[in-house]
Design an enzyme around this catalytic site. Structure first.
Site, PDB file in Angstrom:
ATOM      1  N   GLY A  16      -1.251  10.858  -6.286  1.00  9.55           N
ATOM      2  CA  GLY A  16      -2.032  11.171  -5.096  1.00  9.55           C
ATOM      3  C   GLY A  16      -1.277  11.029  -3.788  1.00  9.55           C
ATOM      4  O   GLY A  16      -1.890  10.850  -2.732  1.00  9.55           O
ATOM      5  N   THR A  18       0.206  13.247  -1.951  1.00  8.04           N
ATOM      6  CA  THR A  18      -0.042  14.298  -0.960  1.00  8.04           C
ATOM      7  C   THR A  18      -1.385  14.100  -0.280  1.00  8.04           C
ATOM      8  O   THR A  18      -1.509  14.300   0.934  1.00  8.04           O
ATOM      9  CB  THR A  18       0.042  15.681  -1.623  1.00  8.04           C
ATOM     10  OG1 THR A  18       1.323  15.812  -2.255  1.00  8.04           O
ATOM     11  CG2 THR A  18      -0.110  16.789  -0.590  1.00  8.04           C
ATOM     12  N   VAL A  19      -2.399  13.693  -1.034  1.00  8.58           N
ATOM     13  CA  VAL A  19      -3.701  13.413  -0.420  1.00  8.58           C
ATOM     14  C   VAL A  19      -3.577  12.253   0.562  1.00  8.58           C
ATOM     15  O   VAL A  19      -4.101  12.305   1.691  1.00  8.58           O
ATOM     16  CB  VAL A  19      -4.755  13.101  -1.497  1.00  8.58           C
ATOM     17  CG1 VAL A  19      -6.078  12.696  -0.852  1.00  8.58           C
ATOM     18  CG2 VAL A  19      -4.964  14.308  -2.400  1.00  8.58           C
ATOM     19  N   LYS A  34       7.996  16.936   3.912  1.00 11.29           N
ATOM     20  CA  LYS A  34       8.380  16.677   2.521  1.00 11.29           C
ATOM     21  C   LYS A  34       9.755  17.290   2.328  1.00 11.29           C
ATOM     22  O   LYS A  34       9.886  18.503   2.167  1.00 11.29           O
ATOM     23  CB  LYS A  34       7.379  17.272   1.537  1.00 11.29           C
ATOM     24  CG  LYS A  34       7.760  16.984   0.087  1.00 11.29           C
ATOM     25  CD  LYS A  34       6.582  17.060  -0.852  1.00 11.29           C
ATOM     26  CE  LYS A  34       6.985  16.546  -2.234  1.00 11.29           C
ATOM     27  NZ  LYS A  34       5.854  16.377  -3.138  1.00 11.29           N
ATOM     28  N   GLU A 112       6.898  12.484   2.908  1.00  6.62           N
ATOM     29  CA  GLU A 112       6.444  12.359   1.520  1.00  6.62           C
ATOM     30  C   GLU A 112       7.604  12.624   0.569  1.00  6.62           C
ATOM     31  O   GLU A 112       8.250  13.675   0.643  1.00  6.62           O
ATOM     32  CB  GLU A 112       5.305  13.336   1.219  1.00  6.62           C
ATOM     33  CG  GLU A 112       4.805  13.200  -0.221  1.00  6.62           C
ATOM     34  CD  GLU A 112       3.769  14.223  -0.624  1.00  6.62           C
ATOM     35  OE1 GLU A 112       3.454  14.297  -1.825  1.00  6.62           O
ATOM     36  OE2 GLU A 112       3.280  14.969   0.256  1.00  6.62           O
ATOM     37  N   GLY A 115       8.149  12.494  -6.215  1.00  3.51           N
ATOM     38  CA  GLY A 115       8.145  11.563  -7.335  1.00  3.51           C
ATOM     39  C   GLY A 115       8.297  10.117  -6.895  1.00  3.51           C
ATOM     40  O   GLY A 115       8.030   9.754  -5.752  1.00  3.51           O
ATOM     41  N   PRO A 196     -11.122   6.700  -2.911  1.00  2.00           N
ATOM     42  CA  PRO A 196     -11.836   7.159  -4.094  1.00  2.00           C
ATOM     43  C   PRO A 196     -11.704   8.674  -4.262  1.00  2.00           C
ATOM     44  O   PRO A 196     -11.297   9.377  -3.337  1.00  2.00           O
ATOM     45  CB  PRO A 196     -13.285   6.762  -3.790  1.00  2.00           C
ATOM     46  CG  PRO A 196     -13.374   6.880  -2.297  1.00  2.00           C
ATOM     47  CD  PRO A 196     -12.026   6.435  -1.774  1.00  2.00           C
ATOM     48  N   LEU A 198     -12.637  12.358  -3.970  1.00  3.69           N
ATOM     49  CA  LEU A 198     -13.451  12.989  -2.933  1.00  3.69           C
ATOM     50  C   LEU A 198     -14.061  14.279  -3.470  1.00  3.69           C
ATOM     51  O   LEU A 198     -13.381  15.046  -4.155  1.00  3.69           O
ATOM     52  CB  LEU A 198     -12.601  13.289  -1.705  1.00  3.69           C
ATOM     53  CG  LEU A 198     -11.907  12.084  -1.057  1.00  3.69           C
ATOM     54  CD1 LEU A 198     -11.053  12.529   0.115  1.00  3.69           C
ATOM     55  CD2 LEU A 198     -12.924  11.044  -0.619  1.00  3.69           C
TER      56      LEU A 198
END
Length: 223
Positions: A16, A18-19, A34, A112, A115, A196, A198
């Protein structure tokens, strides 16, 4: 106060990052970068993680910095770069570390990674070594459920061994009170809460979570 620039790294693939990066980009009003994108999706909703962040947040182009590398294969960067040639007998050149230098931007920046920490960017350069070169603190993203204790504590040990500052750990997934409490007890770094699942991924949903997790105060306290 100096604008916060940080690296988002995960304990594993698909945890997760990227979120969480989108959550931070919006909450900090930061630019997103990134440097190495592997596994470009050719579908209509595809592209890379920069494209996903753009779709979710609807940001102006100047907030989304272009990747140093966009590699097609969904594998580790050292292998993806070799596969770019399309000829296994003549592999493509390894990544050039000079292209991975931090962009000279003012204001907040969210970097970001591709990996986890010990993923090889090239045979002689691990991702954690590149993070050392950047000199930025790390926000570690981890799964909330089974298996996260081992992955997260190993990742924190690797960061501590190299004296890389850690802003904290943000769990992603269904809340798991015991895992969060155990990591708080054993991890030695701030626990920033749990994001959590979404029902939708967009700016308003992420803004609601930013407020709910109180990340402005938690990150300021961790600096």
């Amino acid at each position: 106060m100096t604008p916060l620039q940080l690296v988002v790294c995960g304990t594993d693939t698909d945890v997760g990052k990227t979120v969480v990066s989108a959550l931070l980009v919006q909450g900090l009003e930061a630019r997103y970068w990134k440097p190495v994108q592997c596994g470009l999706d050719p579908g209509p909703e595809g592209g890379g993680d920069r494209d996903r962040v753009q779709r979710w947040l609807q940001l102006p182009p100047q907030r989304l910095l272009p990747e140093a590398y966009r590699l097609r294969a969904p594998v580790s960067p050292h292998w993806a770069s070799a596969l770019e040639s399309g000829d296994p007998e003549r592999p493509g050149p390894p990544l050039d570390p000079q292209r991975l230098e931090l962009p000279a931007v003012e204001g907040p920046l969210v970097v970001e990674t591709a990996g986890g920490l010990l993923v090889p960017l090239r045979p002689d350069l691990l991702q954690i070594e590149q993070i050392q070169r950047w000199g930025l603190p790390v926000l570690l993203v981890a799964r909330s459920g089974l298996g996260t204790l081992n992955h997260t504590l190993l990742s924190l040990e690797a960061l501590r061994h190299r004296d890389i500052p850690v802003l904290g750990v943000l769990l992603n997934g269904e809340p798991h009170a015991n895992n969060q409490a155990t990591l708080e007890q054993l991890g030695g770094v701030p626990m920033l809460g749990c994001l959590p699942p979404l029902p939708r991924l967009d700016g308003p949903a992420l803004a609601e979570q930013w407020q709910h997790l109180d990340l402005s105060h938690r990150l300021n306290a961790a600096i």
